[in-house]
Design an enzyme around this catalytic site. Sequence first.
Site, PDB file in Angstrom:
ATOM      1  N   ASP A 243      -7.075 -39.093 -56.239  1.00 51.48           N
ATOM      2  CA  ASP A 243      -5.622 -38.708 -56.092  1.00 51.48           C
ATOM      3  C   ASP A 243      -5.486 -37.250 -55.724  1.00 51.48           C
ATOM      4  OD1 ASP A 243      -2.784 -39.073 -56.416  1.00 51.48           O
ATOM      5  OD2 ASP A 243      -3.024 -37.238 -57.721  1.00 51.48           O
ATOM      6  N   GLU A 280      -7.408 -39.390 -51.202  1.00 46.84           N
ATOM      7  CA  GLU A 280      -6.034 -39.307 -50.667  1.00 46.84           C
ATOM      8  C   GLU A 280      -5.942 -37.793 -50.381  1.00 46.84           C
ATOM      9  OE1 GLU A 280      -1.323 -39.556 -52.079  1.00 46.84           O
ATOM     10  OE2 GLU A 280      -2.925 -38.767 -53.508  1.00 46.84           O
TER      11      GLU A 280
END
Length: 569
Positions: A243, A280
Amino acid sequence: MSLKVWAPRAARVELVTNDRRVPLLRSPTGEHELGDAGVELTQDYWLSLDGGPPLPDPRSEHQPAGIEGPSRRVDHGAFAWSDAGFEPVPLALGVVYELHVGTFSEVGTFDGVVEHLPELCELGVTHVELMPIAEFAGARGWGYDGVNLFAPHHAYGGPVGLKRLVDACHARGLAVILDVVYNHLGPRGNHLARFGPYFTERHTPWGAAVNLCDRGSDEVRRFFIDNALMWLRDYHFDALRLDAVQALDDDRAFPFLAELAREVRAAGAQFGKRWELIAECDRADPRTTTALERGGLGMALQWSDDFQFAVHAFTTGERNGRLQDFGELRWVAHVLRHGFRHQGTWSAFRGRAHGHPLDEPSRGRLLGYLQTHDQVGNRPRGERISALVTPAVLRQLAALMLLGPFVPMLFQGEEWAASTPFMYFTAHGEPALGREVKEGREREYRALGFDLEGSLEPESVDAFARSQLRWQERDAPPHAEILAWYRALIGLRRAQPNFDTLPVRVESDPDERWLVLDRERIVLALCFAGESFVLPLANGAEVVLASDDAKVEAGCVRLSPTGCIVLRR
């Protein structure tokens, strides 16, 4: 089973059970180890620092009573895996499906996901990506505020339930990706700072930055690397999605991501596995997926929000936040050709140049999608793209995503234009924290120009309940027609050998509002205009998929407004 805990800030660490307290032996480096050979870790336990309150083990493998309960060890050798011969489809050739365990099924558990695996196989996806499942506060939440990072969430089914899910996926030929969060921890139940210098004084948008480059950062890096290896080794995940890696505060010469990639590759080689990492990242930097040997970070893939931003801004007319850098058909074409919108060019959103020069994306290195949990859930009412555009436009965008140059990813229920929203929901259980989260979200919404009417408080049960998929609507009009369209497109993509290596040629006309994506063997033509028109195309093309009255006529294709046609040479 042995027990070690790194707690340099504590002079004394004790193992606490229901009937005894056992001191751990401290080393000069701050590592505390259970030295009493007569103690068996067969019962639940806590750790106490310098006589303080009992706390969960930072590396707790199971929290059966939640984030403040006792820790429990897991015998990973006890589960009978049946996936010894499983080989995942390479991610570059994959079709990824992102899902949230709590809202994907009616029961909201790992076993609930297993019940719907036949539908995912029938759809044609190859990889199932789970939103974060590490232990977080309460029974419902997105998972990005996890605090016991080694423990699968108890309300979802705990360690055994997770293993059953992964094993069931592999039995059906589905690879499994886990979303992990290493840039911050949640606000409730986060006790790591009591044990050691896990955080710095710098902050991310979600809390204190993890210590990856200051004093003590070697041990902190080890903590997160061991966590990644645990999910891959003990739970048989095939890949991890990391993330928001731009929020990793790290200026060491050998970045944490590169160190993680190196260790994952080495461990995978030992087990005969090719484990992969997906990052990401909003830096628009090709070095993220450049090989370690070439000075890159070694990630296999990168989430590419730019494709979603480009098609969303163009088709919905929205221009808030990052969307202000998009909105025109030329940017849709540009992103299809080059992967990123910005390549060291001016960004109105940032007020500066952004991105790194890149002529075209490396094939199979960027994910492309119409929506994710972020793009849907970070709206006040959690609207999906299907609630913002017409079914005809949705079919156009699905074709562009599934036949484009990116590794496609769907968000749960997208394939049938699910009527349910996906809202932001939490269950922190602390009124003050709940109000703080609510007010913070509302400030963000207002700054983006959103109308808050119809939004719900994140702590409300209703925000969660409204987000649960209604599987029964999938076979009824108009959802069934959208589902058939998605199935056909995915089938066409997967039937084409080496689809990721096909060339990408894009032609478009911003005035007449048409776009042609030519993949050499597959050609997609789209009309975004308000009236029908004719496009010249080479003879000999076979129509394999078309919307409305699109048809081929003597070396050209006639498209209706918002029409699309797929041709095979």
